[in-house]
Design a protein around this motif. Structure first.
Motif, short mmCIF file in Angstrom:
data_model
loop_
_atom_site.label_atom_id
_atom_site.label_comp_id
_atom_site.label_asym_id
_atom_site.label_seq_id
_atom_site.Cartn_x
_atom_site.Cartn_y
_atom_site.Cartn_z
N GLU A 1 0.84 -1.20 0.00
CA GLU A 1 0.00 0.00 0.00
C GLU A 1 0.87 1.24 0.00
O GLU A 1 1.90 1.29 0.68
N PRO A 2 0.48 2.26 -0.72
CA PRO A 2 1.27 3.50 -0.70
C PRO A 2 1.22 4.15 0.68
O PRO A 2 0.23 4.01 1.41
N MET A 3 2.29 4.82 1.01
CA MET A 3 2.35 5.53 2.28
C MET A 3 1.43 6.75 2.20
O MET A 3 1.19 7.29 1.12
N LEU A 4 0.95 7.18 3.33
CA LEU A 4 0.16 8.41 3.35
C LEU A 4 1.06 9.58 2.97
O LEU A 4 2.22 9.63 3.38
N PRO A 5 0.54 10.50 2.19
CA PRO A 5 1.38 11.65 1.81
C PRO A 5 1.68 12.51 3.03
O PRO A 5 0.93 12.52 4.01
N ALA A 6 2.79 13.23 2.92
CA ALA A 6 3.14 14.17 4.00
C ALA A 6 2.06 15.23 4.09
O ALA A 6 1.45 15.60 3.08
#
Length: 136
Positions: free
Chosen positions: A27-32
């Protein structure tokens, strides 16, 4: 749902656990969190917008504390202001200076990035050709 063509050897419970671990890693990381860019330096403000290398559109934007050049939405070059110059900070152009060439009236004519000549219109006939024309 787990389907298999087997009567033994496939532990459905183990498979589910492994799939959850794989999913978590894939899963992609949450954006900053969003933060406003720093103010645009004077050296950069008139460079923002659309430029062309030949017929290829490049969009220059100030993002955070970098001048980011995007082609088709993908960042291709990043520069930071250092001692009044724009210096490449990543990838192919790391360490290269982005030179701003001006007209006699002080307005920006073209950009030179290690022989990549960027102009405001495609194939600007008034821009220099890197290396000149063969034999001329």
């Amino acid at each position: 749902v787990v389907l298999a063509n087997a009567t033994h050897g496939l532990g459905g419970t183990d498979l589910v656990g492994e799939l959850l671990v794989t999913l978590e890693h894939a899963e992609p990381m949450l954006p900053a969190p969003w933060r406003p860019s720093s103010p645009v330096p004077d050296e950069v403000s008139e460079l923002l917008g659309v430029w062309y290398w030949g017929a290829t559109e490049h969009v220059l934007a100030w993002e955070g504390d970098e001048l980011v050049t995007r082609v088709a939405g993908t960042a291709v070059w990043k520069h930071r202001v250092r001692a009044g110059e724009l210096i490449g900070v990543a990838g192919y152009q790391d360490g290269e200076r982005l030179l701003v060439t001006r007209r006699a009236d002080g307005s920006v004519h073209h950009l030179d990035l290690a022989t990549f000549v960027l102009t405001r219109v495609p194939y600007d006939p008034t821009a220099p050709i890197p290396g000149g024309l063969g034999g001329q």
